[in-house]
Design a protein around this motif. Structure first.
Motif, PDB file in Angstrom:
ATOM      1  N   PHE A   1     -20.764  23.755  14.536  1.00  0.00           N
ATOM      2  CA  PHE A   1     -20.494  23.107  13.251  1.00  0.00           C
ATOM      3  C   PHE A   1     -19.359  22.086  13.328  1.00  0.00           C
ATOM      4  O   PHE A   1     -19.378  21.092  12.610  1.00  0.00           O
ATOM      5  CB  PHE A   1     -20.237  24.149  12.157  1.00  0.00           C
ATOM      6  N   LEU A   2     -18.404  22.324  14.210  1.00  0.00           N
ATOM      7  CA  LEU A   2     -17.335  21.337  14.377  1.00  0.00           C
ATOM      8  C   LEU A   2     -17.888  19.994  14.837  1.00  0.00           C
ATOM      9  O   LEU A   2     -17.376  18.938  14.456  1.00  0.00           O
ATOM     10  CB  LEU A   2     -16.281  21.833  15.370  1.00  0.00           C
ATOM     11  N   THR A   3     -18.964  20.016  15.626  1.00  0.00           N
ATOM     12  CA  THR A   3     -19.584  18.758  16.061  1.00  0.00           C
ATOM     13  C   THR A   3     -20.213  18.019  14.883  1.00  0.00           C
ATOM     14  O   THR A   3     -20.480  16.819  14.967  1.00  0.00           O
ATOM     15  CB  THR A   3     -20.677  18.978  17.137  1.00  0.00           C
ATOM     16  N   LEU A   4     -20.449  18.736  13.787  1.00  0.00           N
ATOM     17  CA  LEU A   4     -21.028  18.134  12.571  1.00  0.00           C
ATOM     18  C   LEU A   4     -19.944  17.800  11.544  1.00  0.00           C
ATOM     19  O   LEU A   4     -20.260  17.415  10.416  1.00  0.00           O
ATOM     20  CB  LEU A   4     -22.043  19.096  11.933  1.00  0.00           C
ATOM     21  N   GLY A   5     -18.682  17.984  11.936  1.00  0.00           N
ATOM     22  CA  GLY A   5     -17.591  17.734  11.005  1.00  0.00           C
ATOM     23  C   GLY A   5     -17.445  18.810   9.948  1.00  0.00           C
ATOM     24  O   GLY A   5     -17.029  18.547   8.817  1.00  0.00           O
ATOM     25  N   VAL A   6     -17.778  20.046  10.332  1.00  0.00           N
ATOM     26  CA  VAL A   6     -17.732  21.176   9.392  1.00  0.00           C
ATOM     27  C   VAL A   6     -16.941  22.325  10.000  1.00  0.00           C
ATOM     28  O   VAL A   6     -17.131  22.668  11.174  1.00  0.00           O
ATOM     29  CB  VAL A   6     -19.167  21.661   9.046  1.00  0.00           C
ATOM     30  N   LYS A   7     -16.053  22.926   9.203  1.00  0.00           N
ATOM     31  CA  LYS A   7     -15.322  24.122   9.640  1.00  0.00           C
ATOM     32  C   LYS A   7     -16.074  25.365   9.162  1.00  0.00           C
ATOM     33  O   LYS A   7     -16.426  25.467   7.986  1.00  0.00           O
ATOM     34  CB  LYS A   7     -13.900  24.127   9.056  1.00  0.00           C
TER      35      LYS A   7
ATOM     36  N   ILE B   1     -28.694  32.788   8.185  1.00  0.00           N
ATOM     37  CA  ILE B   1     -27.433  32.071   8.412  1.00  0.00           C
ATOM     38  C   ILE B   1     -27.568  30.777   7.628  1.00  0.00           C
ATOM     39  O   ILE B   1     -28.337  29.883   8.006  1.00  0.00           O
ATOM     40  CB  ILE B   1     -27.217  31.781   9.915  1.00  0.00           C
ATOM     41  N   SER B   2     -26.854  30.683   6.506  1.00  0.00           N
ATOM     42  CA  SER B   2     -27.095  29.605   5.547  1.00  0.00           C
ATOM     43  C   SER B   2     -25.860  29.414   4.667  1.00  0.00           C
ATOM     44  O   SER B   2     -24.898  30.175   4.776  1.00  0.00           O
ATOM     45  CB  SER B   2     -28.291  29.997   4.668  1.00  0.00           C
ATOM     46  N   PRO B   3     -25.889  28.430   3.765  1.00  0.00           N
ATOM     47  CA  PRO B   3     -24.764  28.284   2.826  1.00  0.00           C
ATOM     48  C   PRO B   3     -24.635  29.470   1.861  1.00  0.00           C
ATOM     49  O   PRO B   3     -23.629  29.595   1.169  1.00  0.00           O
ATOM     50  CB  PRO B   3     -25.089  26.993   2.055  1.00  0.00           C
ATOM     51  N   ASP B   4     -25.655  30.350   1.816  1.00  0.00           N
ATOM     52  CA  ASP B   4     -25.547  31.577   1.022  1.00  0.00           C
ATOM     53  C   ASP B   4     -24.652  32.605   1.706  1.00  0.00           C
ATOM     54  O   ASP B   4     -23.991  33.403   1.041  1.00  0.00           O
ATOM     55  CB  ASP B   4     -26.930  32.221   0.837  1.00  0.00           C
ATOM     56  N   THR B   5     -24.663  32.611   3.040  1.00  0.00           N
ATOM     57  CA  THR B   5     -23.996  33.682   3.788  1.00  0.00           C
ATOM     58  C   THR B   5     -22.782  33.205   4.581  1.00  0.00           C
ATOM     59  O   THR B   5     -22.101  34.016   5.199  1.00  0.00           O
ATOM     60  CB  THR B   5     -24.987  34.346   4.764  1.00  0.00           C
ATOM     61  N   CYS B   6     -22.553  31.886   4.582  1.00  0.00           N
ATOM     62  CA  CYS B   6     -21.415  31.313   5.320  1.00  0.00           C
ATOM     63  C   CYS B   6     -20.551  30.485   4.376  1.00  0.00           C
ATOM     64  O   CYS B   6     -21.056  29.917   3.407  1.00  0.00           O
ATOM     65  CB  CYS B   6     -21.897  30.375   6.424  1.00  0.00           C
ATOM     66  N   ARG B   7     -19.260  30.407   4.700  1.00  0.00           N
ATOM     67  CA  ARG B   7     -18.404  29.417   4.039  1.00  0.00           C
ATOM     68  C   ARG B   7     -18.255  28.226   4.972  1.00  0.00           C
ATOM     69  O   ARG B   7     -17.800  28.366   6.105  1.00  0.00           O
ATOM     70  CB  ARG B   7     -17.016  29.996   3.715  1.00  0.00           C
ATOM     71  N   PHE B   8     -18.667  27.059   4.473  1.00  0.00           N
ATOM     72  CA  PHE B   8     -18.559  25.811   5.221  1.00  0.00           C
ATOM     73  C   PHE B   8     -17.620  24.868   4.477  1.00  0.00           C
ATOM     74  O   PHE B   8     -17.842  24.604   3.293  1.00  0.00           O
ATOM     75  CB  PHE B   8     -19.933  25.128   5.329  1.00  0.00           C
ATOM     76  N   TRP B   9     -16.600  24.365   5.153  1.00  0.00           N
ATOM     77  CA  TRP B   9     -15.718  23.359   4.564  1.00  0.00           C
ATOM     78  C   TRP B   9     -15.797  22.089   5.399  1.00  0.00           C
ATOM     79  O   TRP B   9     -15.838  22.156   6.638  1.00  0.00           O
ATOM     80  CB  TRP B   9     -14.256  23.830   4.546  1.00  0.00           C
ATOM     81  N   ASP B  10     -15.812  20.940   4.719  1.00  0.00           N
ATOM     82  CA  ASP B  10     -15.744  19.681   5.444  1.00  0.00           C
ATOM     83  C   ASP B  10     -14.465  19.651   6.272  1.00  0.00           C
ATOM     84  O   ASP B  10     -13.383  19.996   5.794  1.00  0.00           O
ATOM     85  CB  ASP B  10     -15.768  18.508   4.464  1.00  0.00           C
ATOM     86  N   ALA B  11     -14.585  19.258   7.543  1.00  0.00           N
ATOM     87  CA  ALA B  11     -13.448  19.334   8.471  1.00  0.00           C
ATOM     88  C   ALA B  11     -12.293  18.414   8.073  1.00  0.00           C
ATOM     89  O   ALA B  11     -11.137  18.694   8.385  1.00  0.00           O
ATOM     90  CB  ALA B  11     -13.913  19.000   9.888  1.00  0.00           C
TER      91      ALA B  11
END
Length: 236
Positions: free
Chosen positions: A166-172, A194-204
């Protein structure tokens, strides 16, 4: 492969039997829930995002040595998976303080950890999925000691692979929940999604939330967040 009878309907998915007793079809819904089902809503196209993204992540993890239940994507919403008996432990890996961790321990969100943390919840809606440790899991016979150690090993491997990806996509990758299941042969495999329902994704760069927290916290822009993470993962 065709659906036969519906075996189960959860908050986000339906599971169907097939003509093969060892395979099921999972169908992803647009329904959204939070706080153990107390908050309900719909997120347009969520089922498509979660299905396709999960399948991509499962295939990525398989290549890195994590066995999963994934077999074949049938359509935007439907996927063939191995039939498993879910181990009633929700496995939560955290890289940064957020959500219930921040609330429980009275710390602000966004503090990076030196090492990832792991915690288990007893998968039981009636009890509110309480936190549980290894000893409790053994006492309740939810899994064996060997199974728990294997689940931990796989969970940390998933974190290593996905965090870097995800870091390669600019996501933490802030934190995420995993579920594991046992196949008919007794093999422990990664299941669920494994999705935005089950993970926290923040823009890097901006720390903008690109996950279900936008729904939980009435932040607005929920569909846009799901579309954005989907676009980064798939290029669509």
């Amino acid at each position: 492969m065709e659906k036969t009878v519906q075996l189960y309907e959860g908050k986000a998915k339906k599971v169907y039997a097939t003509e093969d007793e060892n395979l099921c079809i999972v169908s992803y819904k647009d329904d959204a829930t939070a706080f153990n089902g107390l908050k309900k809503g719909t997120i347009a196209q969520k089922g498509i995002v979660n299905n396709r993204m999960t399948n991509m992540m499962m295939q990525l993890l398989e290549k890195q040595g994590v066995p999963t239940h994934f077999v074949k994507e049938l359509s935007d919403r439907d996927t063939v998976v191995k039939k498993v008996k879910i181990v009633p432990l929700e496995v939560i890996i955290r890289n940064v303080s957020a959500g219930s961790f921040a609330k429980r321990y009275g710390v602000e969100e966004g503090i990076p950890f030196d090492e990832p943390t792991i915690e288990f919840s007893y998968k039981n809606d009636d009890l509110g999925d309480p936190l549980i440790n290894d000893y409790h899991a053994l006492a309740l016979k939810l899994a064996t000691k060997e199974e728990i150690e294997l689940i931990k090993k796989y969970a940390f491997k998933v974190n290593d692979v996905l965090k870097a990806y995800f870091l390669t996509l600019g996501v933490k990758l802030i934190d995420f929940k995993l579920e594991f299941g046992k196949t008919a042969e007794g093999q422990i495999v990664l299941a669920d999604e494994i999705s935005p329902d089950t993970c926290r994704f923040w823009d890097a760069k901006t720390n903008e939330k690109l996950d279900k927290d936008r729904f939980r916290r009435d932040m607005g822009g929920v569909e846009d967040a799901y579309k954005e993470i989907f676009k980064r993962v798939t290029g669509d």
